[in-house]
Write a protein that holds these residues in place. Structure first.
Motif, short mmCIF file in Angstrom:
data_model
loop_
_atom_site.label_atom_id
_atom_site.label_comp_id
_atom_site.label_asym_id
_atom_site.label_seq_id
_atom_site.Cartn_x
_atom_site.Cartn_y
_atom_site.Cartn_z
N ILE A 90 0.86 -1.27 0.02
CA ILE A 90 0.02 -0.14 -0.17
C ILE A 90 0.94 1.22 0.04
CG2 ILE A 90 -1.95 1.08 1.09
CD1 ILE A 90 -2.44 -1.72 0.38
N SER A 91 0.78 2.18 -0.87
CA SER A 91 1.67 3.56 -1.16
C SER A 91 0.92 4.48 -0.26
CB SER A 91 1.64 3.67 -2.51
OG SER A 91 0.49 4.38 -3.02
N HIS A 92 1.70 5.43 0.18
CA HIS A 92 1.16 6.55 0.64
C HIS A 92 0.02 7.39 -0.02
CE1 HIS A 92 4.00 8.55 -2.19
NE2 HIS A 92 3.56 9.57 -2.13
N GLU A 93 0.02 7.10 -1.41
CA GLU A 93 -0.80 7.77 -2.19
C GLU A 93 -2.26 7.25 -2.00
OE1 GLU A 93 -0.87 10.10 -4.54
OE2 GLU A 93 1.28 10.28 -4.20
N PHE A 94 -2.44 5.90 -1.54
CA PHE A 94 -3.83 5.56 -1.06
C PHE A 94 -4.37 6.39 -0.04
CE2 PHE A 94 -6.08 3.13 1.86
CZ PHE A 94 -7.02 2.14 0.91
N ARG A 132 -0.98 -2.70 5.80
CA ARG A 132 -2.31 -3.55 5.60
C ARG A 132 -3.55 -3.16 6.28
NH1 ARG A 132 -2.52 -5.85 0.90
NH2 ARG A 132 -0.30 -6.36 0.79
N THR A 133 -3.32 -3.18 7.62
CA THR A 133 -4.51 -3.12 8.46
C THR A 133 -5.13 -1.65 8.51
OG1 THR A 133 -2.89 -2.59 10.38
CG2 THR A 133 -3.78 -4.66 10.14
N VAL A 134 -4.31 -0.62 8.23
CA VAL A 134 -4.86 0.66 7.94
C VAL A 134 -5.44 0.85 6.85
CG1 VAL A 134 -3.75 3.01 7.72
CG2 VAL A 134 -2.81 1.76 9.36
N ALA A 135 -5.00 0.38 5.51
CA ALA A 135 -5.56 0.42 4.38
C ALA A 135 -7.00 -0.45 4.53
CB ALA A 135 -4.72 -0.17 3.25
N LEU A 136 -7.01 -1.42 5.17
CA LEU A 136 -8.40 -2.17 5.46
C LEU A 136 -9.29 -1.32 6.22
CD1 LEU A 136 -7.04 -5.78 5.86
CD2 LEU A 136 -8.21 -4.81 3.86
N ALA A 137 -8.90 -0.58 7.27
CA ALA A 137 -9.58 0.23 8.02
C ALA A 137 -10.29 1.33 7.18
CB ALA A 137 -8.72 0.67 9.33
N CYS A 138 -9.54 1.85 6.34
CA CYS A 138 -9.90 2.93 5.38
C CYS A 138 -11.03 2.31 4.55
CB CYS A 138 -8.79 3.53 4.60
SG CYS A 138 -7.35 4.40 5.38
N LEU A 139 -10.82 1.23 4.11
CA LEU A 139 -11.94 0.57 3.33
C LEU A 139 -13.26 0.19 4.00
CD1 LEU A 139 -9.75 -1.90 1.18
CD2 LEU A 139 -10.87 0.49 0.33
#
Length: 157
Positions: A90-94, A132-139
């Motif tokens: 997951i990049s910072h752009e996400f 990945r947990t932060v990206a999943l939290a965003c979703l």
């Protein structure tokens, strides 16, 4: 951006239309430009392997460029984001996209995720990798927000 994680120290073109990149913080990425070259008309000159092979690091290490083609330049931070994403991370752009698409300030985004403003700023700036947990939290936050939105009934004719 002066951050070493966005300053290029080496670029090497490959015969498969990708760039091997090294950054000042020691990170290395192999970034494929195939899809970008195919889908972006102003990048069509890079279909010529001889032109592609002339790539060099631009001023201050913040870009890559192709001499003789002033319109061909890619930013080091975007290349790093593509490299991270192409590697399956997951990049910072996400984080930037999620905040923008949901009209969230840094404070509001941190509160929505239950984390400190400072930590989210690290992820957004690319200083620290996005777990990945932060990206999943965003979703998950987006999914919950959609569930809570009132459903509008169609007007009767």
């Amino acid at each position: 951006m002066k951050s070493p994680h966005f300053i290029l120290t080496r670029v090497t073109p490959t015969s498969r239309a990708s760039l091997e990149l090294e950054y000042a913080d020691g990170a290395r990425f192999d970034v494929s430009l195939v899809d970008l070259i195919r889908s972006t008309p102003w990048m069509s000159a890079l279909k010529d392997q001889a032109v592609f092979a002339t790539v060099r690091i631009g001023e201050f290490g913040r870009t890559v460029e192709w001499p003789g083609h002033d319109d061909l330049e890619l930013a080091a931070d975007n290349l790093r984001a593509w490299g991270v994403e192409q590697a399956g991370d997951i990049s910072h752009e996400f984080i930037w996209r999620w905040m923008d698409e949901n009209d969230l300030s840094l404070d509001a985004a941190a509160a929505a995720l239950g984390m400190s403003r400072r930590m989210l700023a690290y992820y957004r700036s690319g200083t620290k990798p996005v777990p990945r947990t932060v990206a999943l939290a965003c979703l998950g936050w987006v999914a919950l927000k959609k569930q809570r939105e009132p459903k509008l009934l169609p007007l009767a004719a």
